[in-house]
Design a protein around this motif. Structure first.
Motif, PDB file in Angstrom:
ATOM      1  N   TYR A  82      55.541  92.730  24.040  1.00 22.86           N
ATOM      2  CA  TYR A  82      54.253  92.432  24.689  1.00 22.86           C
ATOM      3  C   TYR A  82      53.223  93.491  24.290  1.00 22.86           C
ATOM      4  O   TYR A  82      53.473  94.686  24.421  1.00 22.86           O
ATOM      5  CB  TYR A  82      54.424  92.425  26.215  1.00 22.86           C
ATOM      6  CG  TYR A  82      53.138  92.262  26.989  1.00 22.86           C
ATOM      7  CD1 TYR A  82      52.411  91.080  26.927  1.00 22.86           C
ATOM      8  CD2 TYR A  82      52.638  93.302  27.771  1.00 22.86           C
ATOM      9  CE1 TYR A  82      51.220  90.939  27.632  1.00 22.86           C
ATOM     10  CE2 TYR A  82      51.451  93.167  28.481  1.00 22.86           C
ATOM     11  CZ  TYR A  82      50.745  91.972  28.407  1.00 22.86           C
ATOM     12  OH  TYR A  82      49.580  91.833  29.113  1.00 22.86           O
ATOM     13  N   ILE A  83      52.118  93.044  23.757  1.00 24.80           N
ATOM     14  CA  ILE A  83      51.018  93.937  23.380  1.00 24.80           C
ATOM     15  C   ILE A  83      49.748  93.321  23.930  1.00 24.80           C
ATOM     16  O   ILE A  83      49.506  92.126  23.750  1.00 24.80           O
ATOM     17  CB  ILE A  83      50.874  94.062  21.841  1.00 24.80           C
ATOM     18  CG1 ILE A  83      52.217  94.446  21.186  1.00 24.80           C
ATOM     19  CG2 ILE A  83      49.793  95.069  21.476  1.00 24.80           C
ATOM     20  CD1 ILE A  83      52.150  94.535  19.654  1.00 24.80           C
ATOM     21  N   ASN A  84      48.925  94.102  24.631  1.00 28.53           N
ATOM     22  CA  ASN A  84      47.632  93.554  25.028  1.00 28.53           C
ATOM     23  C   ASN A  84      46.500  94.395  24.447  1.00 28.53           C
ATOM     24  O   ASN A  84      46.742  95.390  23.739  1.00 28.53           O
ATOM     25  CB  ASN A  84      47.547  93.376  26.550  1.00 28.53           C
ATOM     26  CG  ASN A  84      47.614  94.685  27.301  1.00 28.53           C
ATOM     27  OD1 ASN A  84      47.144  95.718  26.827  1.00 28.53           O
ATOM     28  ND2 ASN A  84      48.193  94.636  28.483  1.00 28.53           N
ATOM     29  N   SER A  85      45.270  93.983  24.724  1.00 22.09           N
ATOM     30  CA  SER A  85      44.145  94.628  24.041  1.00 22.09           C
ATOM     31  C   SER A  85      43.989  96.086  24.466  1.00 22.09           C
ATOM     32  O   SER A  85      43.525  96.906  23.676  1.00 22.09           O
ATOM     33  CB  SER A  85      42.851  93.841  24.261  1.00 22.09           C
ATOM     34  OG  SER A  85      42.437  93.918  25.616  1.00 22.09           O
ATOM     35  N   HIS A 143      52.327  86.665  15.050  1.00 19.73           N
ATOM     36  CA  HIS A 143      51.196  86.516  15.971  1.00 19.73           C
ATOM     37  C   HIS A 143      50.428  87.829  16.109  1.00 19.73           C
ATOM     38  O   HIS A 143      49.197  87.845  15.973  1.00 19.73           O
ATOM     39  CB  HIS A 143      51.678  86.052  17.341  1.00 19.73           C
ATOM     40  CG  HIS A 143      50.608  86.070  18.395  1.00 19.73           C
ATOM     41  ND1 HIS A 143      49.543  85.196  18.389  1.00 19.73           N
ATOM     42  CD2 HIS A 143      50.411  86.886  19.470  1.00 19.73           C
ATOM     43  CE1 HIS A 143      48.748  85.458  19.416  1.00 19.73           C
ATOM     44  NE2 HIS A 143      49.252  86.484  20.086  1.00 19.73           N
ATOM     45  N   PHE A 144      51.125  88.921  16.372  1.00 24.86           N
ATOM     46  CA  PHE A 144      50.410  90.184  16.573  1.00 24.86           C
ATOM     47  C   PHE A 144      49.893  90.756  15.255  1.00 24.86           C
ATOM     48  O   PHE A 144      48.915  91.492  15.230  1.00 24.86           O
ATOM     49  CB  PHE A 144      51.247  91.180  17.372  1.00 24.86           C
ATOM     50  CG  PHE A 144      51.222  90.852  18.841  1.00 24.86           C
ATOM     51  CD1 PHE A 144      50.037  90.988  19.566  1.00 24.86           C
ATOM     52  CD2 PHE A 144      52.332  90.340  19.483  1.00 24.86           C
ATOM     53  CE1 PHE A 144      49.977  90.650  20.914  1.00 24.86           C
ATOM     54  CE2 PHE A 144      52.282  89.998  20.833  1.00 24.86           C
ATOM     55  CZ  PHE A 144      51.102  90.155  21.546  1.00 24.86           C
ATOM     56  N   GLU A 177      49.956  89.884  34.770  1.00 32.49           N
ATOM     57  CA  GLU A 177      49.458  88.949  33.750  1.00 32.49           C
ATOM     58  C   GLU A 177      50.622  88.382  32.936  1.00 32.49           C
ATOM     59  O   GLU A 177      50.542  87.267  32.414  1.00 32.49           O
ATOM     60  CB  GLU A 177      48.419  89.618  32.840  1.00 32.49           C
ATOM     61  CG  GLU A 177      48.964  90.579  31.761  1.00 32.49           C
ATOM     62  CD  GLU A 177      49.204  92.000  32.292  1.00 32.49           C
ATOM     63  OE1 GLU A 177      49.099  92.209  33.527  1.00 32.49           O
ATOM     64  OE2 GLU A 177      49.482  92.893  31.463  1.00 32.49           O
ATOM     65  N   THR A 222      48.514  85.257  24.610  1.00 33.66           N
ATOM     66  CA  THR A 222      47.601  86.405  24.533  1.00 33.66           C
ATOM     67  C   THR A 222      46.291  86.092  25.252  1.00 33.66           C
ATOM     68  O   THR A 222      45.769  86.928  26.005  1.00 33.66           O
ATOM     69  CB  THR A 222      47.352  86.807  23.058  1.00 33.66           C
ATOM     70  OG1 THR A 222      48.570  87.346  22.537  1.00 33.66           O
ATOM     71  CG2 THR A 222      46.256  87.854  22.934  1.00 33.66           C
ATOM     72  N   ALA A 271      46.895  86.173  29.027  1.00 33.98           N
ATOM     73  CA  ALA A 271      47.124  87.557  29.465  1.00 33.98           C
ATOM     74  C   ALA A 271      45.810  88.321  29.530  1.00 33.98           C
ATOM     75  O   ALA A 271      45.512  88.993  30.529  1.00 33.98           O
ATOM     76  CB  ALA A 271      48.112  88.256  28.531  1.00 33.98           C
ATOM     77  N   GLU A 272      44.980  88.210  28.502  1.00 33.22           N
ATOM     78  CA  GLU A 272      43.708  88.945  28.487  1.00 33.22           C
ATOM     79  C   GLU A 272      42.778  88.474  29.609  1.00 33.22           C
ATOM     80  O   GLU A 272      42.098  89.278  30.245  1.00 33.22           O
ATOM     81  CB  GLU A 272      43.015  88.801  27.120  1.00 33.22           C
ATOM     82  CG  GLU A 272      43.778  89.447  25.950  1.00 33.22           C
ATOM     83  CD  GLU A 272      43.920  90.966  26.089  1.00 33.22           C
ATOM     84  OE1 GLU A 272      43.021  91.621  26.645  1.00 33.22           O
ATOM     85  OE2 GLU A 272      44.968  91.492  25.635  1.00 33.22           O
ATOM     86  N   ILE A 304      44.161  89.960  32.844  1.00 36.30           N
ATOM     87  CA  ILE A 304      43.889  91.403  32.913  1.00 36.30           C
ATOM     88  C   ILE A 304      42.437  91.626  33.334  1.00 36.30           C
ATOM     89  O   ILE A 304      42.146  92.464  34.200  1.00 36.30           O
ATOM     90  CB  ILE A 304      44.161  92.066  31.543  1.00 36.30           C
ATOM     91  CG1 ILE A 304      45.659  92.063  31.247  1.00 36.30           C
ATOM     92  CG2 ILE A 304      43.606  93.486  31.503  1.00 36.30           C
ATOM     93  CD1 ILE A 304      46.005  92.475  29.819  1.00 36.30           C
ATOM     94  N   GLY A 327      39.155  92.175  24.620  1.00 34.49           N
ATOM     95  CA  GLY A 327      39.812  91.071  25.312  1.00 34.49           C
ATOM     96  C   GLY A 327      39.076  89.750  25.170  1.00 34.49           C
ATOM     97  O   GLY A 327      39.666  88.735  24.777  1.00 34.49           O
TER      98      GLY A 327
END
Ligand code: ADP
Ligand code: ADP
Lengths: 119, 145, 145, 119
Positions: free
Chosen positions: A60-63, A92-93, B18, B44, B47-48, B51, B111
């Motif tokens: 899991y990676i977020n901004s 994807h990442f 999230e 993604t 999740a963004e 968040i 984001g």
């Protein structure tokens, strides 16, 4: 509720014969990862001029996590003598890192072998 | 699966949750037949959006929750992420990596850009408190392109 | 993660949507640190509880939804699955495979047995319509045994 | 909203040298699987006296799906001349099948090789 980020340091040898420091991440790369990641980075000796970030253990990676990586790239670039590469991202990442422009400042490779071959 | 089927999730305003919303959305999109690639994009984006709702909308306030509505439409999946804040207008400019690397721009602030880049439609609505939301759509027809 | 954090999911009364609830529950349990084995147990228990709520409680009625409440407790995860039916009392007798193989017992009728066998606590509550629920608990301390 | 069940028939040779029919499932095993599974089963010729059910392509099984497998075992047992084995279940569903008693009426093996070795 975030999985703690683990950072493991190891060394490898590039195709060119020079030493490479690998920081392998496991867990989440999110805002909570900041201390773990930056402490590992700041703990690198001055001789670590070739650094690879291994994301293969990350799911899991977020901004906010990507922002920490950017912070690290910024510090590496300021130092003027350290290259940072990235490998082990999922497709994807890999796309996401490219979208935000990280790929302009860090060489992205599919896996460790490809990353070492390029150094 | 019926058009108009709707799944609703309520999350606490605590970072990490999230990921629960992302799993719910991924499961629903998989059931609808979206490919793994599209499901990753949706994960993604959701999740963004969550968040932002947790951090900016609800400002990590324990007593507020984030609502995520997942609805099947004729041709895809619509997701609304709602919070109790005042909302946000249009997405900010795309992140400028060169400026970030010069230290001229906050390393954060990616984001909303990612959300827009990853889904087929993204719209932010400012509403009265509790009615601000972002609406995301991924379409099944895009699968065949 | 805070004790008492709660995630709520609402599902349409349509078979298949139990898989969405199962994913949400699995994600929450993983975040709480449950092992994969326990998460698998929970997934099956939550799926069976949702199927019963959809089929028996709400009798596949489009206009009714199934509520799933996931709450962290001191030592584990509590799940309530609510429907609009009259509920059910205690779990029926364990399935008797010999009788099933003689054609003397319906091949079905294993859901409540599995729920009880897979989680640490399972309790069925008959309530006024809309307030019937089954309550499931998995405990983290069981992890270390 | 259920993933359609796919059933593929193939043949293999047991350790004993006799022919084995394998029904490989993919998708969900749930109430909606009934027609797909029972049609495949009823389509088997009378010479198919050793049948293996391959669950390695399945990721969701619920109790209504297990009831269909029990229905099949009941028919096989009634016929008096067909053995049915099971392989490719995850450890979790292996446990679940054992809990409800299916293991009493169908030999459960980890994988195809182990299943064929036992026939
Ligand atoms: N749900 C929201 N409610 C209020 N403000 C928001 C919301 N989402 C985003 N914003 C505003 O837009 C800005 C940009 O958001 P984003 O691109 O996601 O980056 P970041 O969250 O890293 O700042 C945020 O800093 C915040 O000011
Ligand atoms: N949520 C519910 N509401 C009403 N009745 C229920 C509910 N859950 C279970 N039941 C009753 O209990 C019986 C046994 O349920 P279960 O063991 O799950 O097997 P099955 O659903 O295959 O019949 C059901 O047939 C139904 O009559």
């Amino acid at each position: 509720m975030q999985a703690a980020t683990k950072v493991t340091e190891r060394t490898a040898t590039a195709a060119s014969g020079s030493g490479v420091t690998i920081l392998a991440f496991a867990g989440d790369i999110a805002s909570t990862s900041k201390d773990a990641i930056m402490e590992a980075y700041h703990g690198l000796g001055p001789s670590a001029d070739k650094v690879l970030l291994d994301f293969s253990g990350v799911d899991y990676i977020n901004s906010s996590g990507i922002a920490i990586i950017i912070q690290m790239l910024l510090e590496a670039s300021k130092s003027g003598q350290r290259s940072v590469g990235i490998f082990g991202l999922t497709p994807h990442f890999n796309k996401v890192f490219t979208m935000v422009g990280v790929a302009k400042y860090a060489t992205m490779s599919a896996d460790e072998a490809a990353a070492l071959a390029g150094l | 699966m019926k058009n108009g089927s709707c799944v609703e999730v309520r999350l606490p305003s605590e970072l990490g949750f999230e990921k629960v919303a992302l799993s719910t959305a991924a499961s629903m999109a998989s059931l609808m037949g979206f490919s793994n690639d599209r499901v990753e994009d949706l994960k993604t984006a959701v999740a963004e959006a969550c968040i932002n709702a947790i951090e900016h909308g609800n400002q990590l306030d324990d007593s507020l929750s984030v609502g995520v509505m997942l609805s099947t439409t004729d041709d895809g999946l619509e997701v609304r992420v709602m919070d109790d804040g005042l909302g946000v207008g249009e997405a900010p400019a795309a992140p400028d990596m060169d400026r970030k690397m010069m230290g001229e721009e906050d390393p954060r602030g990616m984001g909303m850009f990612l959300i827009q880049a990853l889904v087929d439609e993204a719209e932010w609505h400012k509403g009265p408190p509790g009615r601000s939301f972002v609406r995301l759509v991924i379409r099944l027809d895009k699968e065949n392109k």
